[in-house]
Design an enzyme around this catalytic site. Structure first.
Site, mmCIF file in Angstrom:
data_model
loop_
_atom_site.group_PDB
_atom_site.id
_atom_site.type_symbol
_atom_site.label_atom_id
_atom_site.label_comp_id
_atom_site.label_asym_id
_atom_site.label_seq_id
_atom_site.Cartn_x
_atom_site.Cartn_y
_atom_site.Cartn_z
ATOM 1 N N SER A 128 0.819 -1.213 0.000
ATOM 2 C CA SER A 128 0.000 0.000 0.000
ATOM 3 C C SER A 128 0.854 1.265 0.000
ATOM 4 C CB SER A 128 -0.932 0.006 1.219
ATOM 5 O OG SER A 128 -0.176 -0.011 2.416
ATOM 6 N N GLY A 154 -5.635 -0.035 5.675
ATOM 7 C CA GLY A 154 -6.210 -0.630 6.878
ATOM 8 C C GLY A 154 -7.506 -0.028 7.363
ATOM 9 N N CYS A 166 1.622 -6.410 1.665
ATOM 10 C CA CYS A 166 0.686 -5.731 2.565
ATOM 11 C C CYS A 166 -0.164 -6.770 3.290
ATOM 12 C CB CYS A 166 -0.197 -4.794 1.747
ATOM 13 S SG CYS A 166 -1.539 -4.023 2.666
ATOM 14 N N ASN A 167 -0.159 -6.741 4.626
ATOM 15 C CA ASN A 167 -0.943 -7.696 5.402
ATOM 16 C C ASN A 167 -2.434 -7.529 5.160
ATOM 17 O OD1 ASN A 167 0.568 -9.357 7.846
ATOM 18 N ND2 ASN A 167 1.751 -7.615 7.116
ATOM 19 N N CYS A 198 1.646 -6.108 10.068
ATOM 20 C CA CYS A 198 1.590 -5.051 9.059
ATOM 21 C C CYS A 198 3.030 -4.826 8.631
ATOM 22 C CB CYS A 198 0.985 -3.768 9.630
ATOM 23 S SG CYS A 198 1.071 -2.346 8.512
ATOM 24 N N HIS A 217 4.516 -2.392 7.667
ATOM 25 C CA HIS A 217 5.099 -1.148 8.176
ATOM 26 C C HIS A 217 5.809 -1.386 9.522
ATOM 27 C CE1 HIS A 217 2.356 0.708 5.275
ATOM 28 N NE2 HIS A 217 2.976 1.856 5.454
#
Length: 255
Positions: free
Chosen positions: A8, A40, A70-71, A181, A183
C-alpha cells in the site's frame, strides 16, 4: 527470476529489505499504492478492488511471481487476486504462521497480533493460528502506527505516545508478537524496547517479522538458495509520488 512486490505504500520496504539481503531473485519490481494509503481503514470490497488493479499494473512487466507485502491486502484480497492471475501470488500471512510453527513449540504461549483495523477484523491471523493449535491468541488494531511510519516518524515522543496508548491496557504479556503489518518491522526495535522497559521483562518477546518469514517460506516452497543471485536490480513505481517513494527507499534501504 523477475518478481513483483506490491504494498500500500512504504511498508513493503521491510519485505523488500529481506529479499535484497537474501539475494534469491535477479530483478524486483516494487509497486506502492501510495496515493491510497492506508489500506487498513478501508472496507474489504475496496481492498479487493485495489488488489485487482495492482495485478493490472504488473501485467506489462512480465513477472514470474508476485509477493503481496501488505498484510491487509493479504488478508482480504489475496484469494481474489489469485483467482485472476496466471502466476503464483504469495501473501505474508501464511509465511508468518509457518515461522511461528518452526519457532514456537508451546501451543499455549500467549501470542499478540498487531495489525491494521481491517487486518484484525478479518480474523485472518487468529483463524490461521487456531488451525495450527495456537489458542492463546489476542489481537490489537494499531493503525496509527501506519501514518507515523509513512511520515518517517520512527522514534520520538509521537511514537512513544502511540505505543503507550496501545500497549498500556494489555492484561496478558505476550511471549510472541506478530508484526501483522509490513510497516511495523520498521519500528520493531522500538516496540521491543517498549515492552522490555515498561513491563520489566527479562527477555524480549519473539517478534515475527513478515519479511524474514517470507524469505524462509519462498526458500522452502521454491527450493531457492540465499546468495544465488547478484544483488537484485530494483525498479520502483507508485500510484502517487514515485520520486518521494524512491527517496524513502534510498534512506531506509541504503540503496
Amino acid at each position: 527470476m523477475k518478481i513483483g512486490v506490491f504494498d500500500s505504500g512504504v511498508g513493503g520496504f521491510s519485505v523488500l529489505k529481506s529479499l535484497l539481503k537474501a539475494q534469491i531473485f535477479d530483478e524486483i519490481i516494487y509497486y506502492g499504492d501510495s496515493a491510497r494509503v492506508p489500506y487498513g481503514t478501508k472496507d474489504p470490497t475496496t481492498i479487493k478492488q485495489f488488489g485487482l488493479e495492482a495485478l493490472d499494473f504488473f501485467k506489462p512487466h512480465q513477472i514470474k511471481l508476485l509477493i503481496v507485502a501488505c498484510n491487509t491486502a493479504s488478508a482480504l484480497a489475496l484469494e481474489e487476486m489469485q483467482k485472476h492471475s496466471k502466476i503464483p501470488i504469495v501473501g505474508v500471512i501464511e509465511p508468518s504462521i509457518l515461522a511461528i510453527k518452526q519457532q514456537v513449540k508451546d501451543k499455549n504461549a500467549p501470542i499478540l497480533v498487531l495489525g491494521t483495523k481491517a487486518t484484525i477484523q478479518s480474523n485472518a491471523y487468529d483463524n490461521a493460528l487456531k488451525q495450527q493449535g495456537y489458542l492463546n491468541v489476542s489481537h490489537l488494531a494499531t493503525s496509527l502506527f501506519v501514518p507515523l511510519i509513512e511520515e518517517s516518524i520512527l522514534e520520538g515522543e509521537l511514537l512513544e505516545t502511540c505505543m503507550r496508548y496501545y500497549f498500556t491496557p494489555l492484561e496478558i504479556l505476550p511471549e510472541v508478537v506478530i508484526l501483522g503489518c509490513t510497516h511495523f518491522p520498521l519500528i520493531a526495535q522500538k516496540i521491543e524496547g517498549y515492552f522490555m522497559e515498561h513491563f520489566a521483562l527479562s527477555t524480549p518477546p519473539l517478534l515475527i517479522h513478515s519479511g524474514d518469514a517470507i524469505v524462509g517460506y519462498l526458500q522452502q516452497k521454491y527450493a531457492l538458495k540465499k546468495n544465488a543471485c547478484a544483488f537484485p536490480k530494483v525498479e520502483f513505481h507508485a500510484s502517487g509520488d514515485v520520486v518521494w517513494l524512491e527517496k524513502q527507499a534510498k534512506e531506509w534501504l541504503k540503496l
